[in-house]
Design an enzyme around this catalytic site. Structure first.
Site, PDB file in Angstrom:
ATOM      1  N   ASP A  31       0.843  -1.198   0.000  1.00  0.00           N
ATOM      2  CA  ASP A  31       0.000   0.000   0.000  1.00  0.00           C
ATOM      3  C   ASP A  31       0.876   1.244   0.000  1.00  0.00           C
ATOM      4  OD1 ASP A  31      -1.841   2.030   0.532  1.00  0.00           O
ATOM      5  OD2 ASP A  31      -3.076   0.715   1.761  1.00  0.00           O
ATOM      6  N   HIS A  34      -7.977  -2.037  -9.809  1.00  0.00           N
ATOM      7  CA  HIS A  34      -7.760  -0.816  -9.037  1.00  0.00           C
ATOM      8  C   HIS A  34      -6.607   0.011  -9.607  1.00  0.00           C
ATOM      9  CE1 HIS A  34      -8.189   1.679  -5.479  1.00  0.00           C
ATOM     10  NE2 HIS A  34      -6.874   1.652  -5.319  1.00  0.00           N
TER      11      HIS A  34
END
Length: 423
Positions: A239, A332
């Site tokens: 992330d 995504h």
């Protein structure tokens, strides 16, 4: 889903005097004309705002010995906690103005927070406060303060055009009581005890003027790893890949507000906050290959699908032997990739774990924090694409949201946070 793991390219003359290296609690109370059991900045807790501007004696400094490497400077062109290397933990608190408190009372809190911020970030002991982190280092504590559109309107200041209300996004289930707010304070540090101390000090200083609207706590931020590798979120995904970088010394850049807006915000930024619950039970029941197609990256290395390294170029034109897109159309990665530099954001996300819900699942996920120059040209268009098409939306639920104008930093000893806004 928000742009979570992916993709970014790229003076008040009456101000209270102080010492830059921090103040004791007793000195802070002396400056504000506060004593004994009424040692708060509540409306009824002091004899009047005029006391805040009276000359004060030189404060007594009671400073803990701290290592310079643990100190994040409070003063600067921009506030700390934005370009600062991400610490391991965060406490994010939104406040509302209490009762009939007005502009002068709120300004008094901002002055008090400035003094306390310098003390807390340099390890100064503040008498009368919890001292729960006594003997600890400052753990790279940073304090970042912003204001909401509601506060700007309450004090009748000029509202920047970029301080917009977020539109409704498909799939959101926003709790209004855990969203928005008149002010926000982001506290970051590598030691949760240091955060608890700072949170209690600032909230106490605001008592009677501000009340807590909501608070979130997070851990294990993106970029917190000391070896420079990208951290993982609670889905197990890397992330923070390709995050925007900037300097705390830069006067301009992809996230800093220039001088083309209200003067009170020059040198500031905008913060978008989104509390994103991850539906981890559904995610864990999805096989690894499908998870990778949802994200558009391999889970182990973080490399774009079809590549080997996390840092490899994201080739959105690449195709599999059967002619299908290597990085799926609803992945995504593809949808979060900025369409232009105007969509750049610097993400500073933290994981959170909350209560056990009635169905036995745990409320856990991501505190999405993104700093940017203009939410209307960055976060909003990116999130609109994601809400409409992102495969990751099936595994997430956004429950709270907010936009705040992050105030410029302070550089002079006589200055205080928000001085231009409240002048």
């Amino acid at each position: 889903m928000q742009p979570v793991p992916e993709e970014q390219e790229g003076r008040d003359p009456a101000a209270v005097p102080h010492k830059a290296r921090g103040l004791s609690r007793r000195s802070l109370m002396g400056i504000f004309g506060i004593t004994g059991a009424t040692a708060t900045l509540g409306v009824a807790g002091y004899a009047g705002v005029s006391q805040l501007t009276k000359p004060a004696p030189t404060p007594t400094v009671e400073t803990e010995q701290v290592q310079a490497s643990d100190v994040v400077a409070f003063d600067g062109i921009h506030q700390a906690g934005i370009a600062t290397p991400a610490q391991s933990n965060v406490v994010l608190t939104a406040y509302d103005v209490a009762g009939t408190a007005g502009k002068a009372e709120i300004a008094a809190v901002m002055k008090a927070w400035t003094l306390a911020g310098r003390a807390l970030t340099t390890g100064s002991s503040m008498e009368g406060d919890p001292d729960i982190s006594t003997g600890s280092s400052t753990a790279s504590l940073s304090i970042t303060v912003g204001v909401g559109a509601t506060l700007v309107e309450k004090i009748k200041a000029q509202r920047p055009g970029a301080l917009v209300d977020l539109p409704a996004f498909a799939g959101d289930q926003i709790d209004p009581l855990r969203s928005g707010g008149d002010l926000v304070v982001q506290l970051c540090a590598d030691d949760p005890l240091v955060l608890a101390q700072a949170d209690r000090v600032l909230t106490r200083l605001a008592r009677g003027i501000l009340r807590v609207r909501w608070q979130e706590q997070g851990f294990g931020s993106t970029g917190a790893r000391k070896d420079g590798r990208t951290g993982r979120n609670l889905m197990g995904q890397l992330d923070g890949t390709n995050n925007v970088t900037t300097s705390a010394l830069a006067k301009a850049g992809p996230i800093w507000v220039s001088d083309d807006g209200p003067a009170w915000l020059a040198g500031g930024s905008y913060l978008v906050v989104r509390r994103i619950r991850m539906l981890t039970e559904q995610w864990d029941q999805t096989n690894k290959g499908q998870q990778e197609r949802v994200i558009g990256r391999t889970k182990d290395t973080g490399a774009p699908l079809g590549s080997k390294l996390e840092s490899d170029f994201v080739d959105l034109e690449a195709k599999n032997p059967d002619g299908s897109l290597t990085i799926p159309a609803d992945s995504h990665v593809r949808l979060a990739k900025p369409a232009s530099s105007a969509e750049n954001m610097m993400r500073r996300g933290y994981s959170y774990r909350g209560a056990v819900l009635p169905d036995g699942s745990v409320d856990q996920g991501l505190l999405f924090l993104a700093f940017q120059k203009d939410p209307s040209t960055s976060f909003i268009p990116v999130q609109q694409r994601l809400a409409a098409h992102d495969a990751l939306e099936r595994f997430t639920l956004t429950t709270s949201s907010g936009v705040f104008a992050i105030l410029p930093g302070v550089s002079a000893e006589s200055d205080w946070l928000g001085s231009a806004l409240f002048s």
